[in-house]
Design a protein around this motif. Sequence first.
Motif, mmCIF file in Angstrom:
data_model
loop_
_atom_site.group_PDB
_atom_site.id
_atom_site.type_symbol
_atom_site.label_atom_id
_atom_site.label_comp_id
_atom_site.label_asym_id
_atom_site.label_seq_id
_atom_site.Cartn_x
_atom_site.Cartn_y
_atom_site.Cartn_z
ATOM 1 N N HIS A 119 24.968 15.289 16.118
ATOM 2 C CA HIS A 119 26.121 15.784 15.326
ATOM 3 C C HIS A 119 25.630 16.837 15.036
ATOM 4 N N GLN A 120 26.969 17.737 15.458
ATOM 5 C CA GLN A 120 26.156 19.596 15.644
ATOM 6 C C GLN A 120 27.840 20.117 15.985
ATOM 7 N N PRO A 121 27.673 20.475 14.452
ATOM 8 C CA PRO A 121 28.396 21.957 14.735
ATOM 9 C C PRO A 121 28.877 22.606 16.110
ATOM 10 N N GLU A 122 30.210 23.173 16.372
ATOM 11 C CA GLU A 122 30.574 23.507 17.659
ATOM 12 C C GLU A 122 30.214 24.975 17.356
ATOM 13 N N LEU A 139 17.699 12.331 9.901
ATOM 14 C CA LEU A 139 16.753 13.276 10.572
ATOM 15 C C LEU A 139 17.358 14.280 12.018
ATOM 16 N N PHE A 140 17.082 15.698 11.705
ATOM 17 C CA PHE A 140 17.168 16.242 12.844
ATOM 18 C C PHE A 140 16.146 16.689 14.060
ATOM 19 N N ILE A 151 12.507 13.974 9.929
ATOM 20 C CA ILE A 151 12.605 13.203 9.313
ATOM 21 C C ILE A 151 13.225 13.779 8.038
ATOM 22 N N VAL A 152 13.843 13.699 7.309
ATOM 23 C CA VAL A 152 13.891 14.260 6.444
ATOM 24 C C VAL A 152 13.204 13.566 4.782
ATOM 25 N N PRO A 153 12.497 14.267 4.359
ATOM 26 C CA PRO A 153 11.161 14.040 2.859
ATOM 27 C C PRO A 153 11.737 12.544 2.153
ATOM 28 N N ASP A 167 19.904 24.669 17.132
ATOM 29 C CA ASP A 167 19.665 24.089 18.693
ATOM 30 C C ASP A 167 18.891 22.359 18.071
ATOM 31 N N MET A 168 19.317 21.905 16.318
ATOM 32 C CA MET A 168 19.187 21.044 15.655
ATOM 33 C C MET A 168 20.404 20.013 15.805
#
Length: 192
Positions: A119-122, A139-140, A151-153, A167-168
């Motif tokens: 998922h990435q906002p356009e 994760l991103f 990966i989130v903590p 770009d993430m």
Amino acid sequence: MTQTMDIESGPIPVWPQHLAIDLVHSSPTIGRIRFDDHARYHDSLFEALAEAEEDRSRAAPRAGGHARIEEFDGWEVPEAELLRLRAIKFCRALMNSPAIALQSADVLVVRRGQQIPSHQPERSIASLTYVLSGDTRFLFQHSSLAQHRFIVPEDTRPGDCFAVPNDMVLSVPAVASHSPLILVSFGFRRLP
């Protein structure tokens, strides 16, 4: 003086003065902030979310089975406006620029057995992901470089908000927990 706004639980600072941005990753730069007053506004957001999920035109299933409820910034509840204002301030602070505006705001609901492939906002230059509920780690990953992933903590919890460059890309593995992972995804654009 700190700006406050009225929500159901009473006046609340738009930006609590004690908060600080924690840089949780350096290449690329990923920031996290922990809103420790989230218990004051999450219940109202859950009520508004339940209403939004009933409207199938707003909460259609997506790839991976999760639901995306669009236009969170249009919800007419003060608690959603509070979260929108906080997201804008966080993004502007991390990018060190006032020339940033909200592009999109969606709620992502991922229940047991569902996932978010990506998922990435356009058309955004940066995005923020706010944790409303859940304990599933997400994760991103860089959209083109597989080796750049974050990966989130393990200590990520409701009230945490992550800011990442455009770009993430956010992704969520299949949720194993009985409690859904609910995220608010904000996309930002640069003003001319």
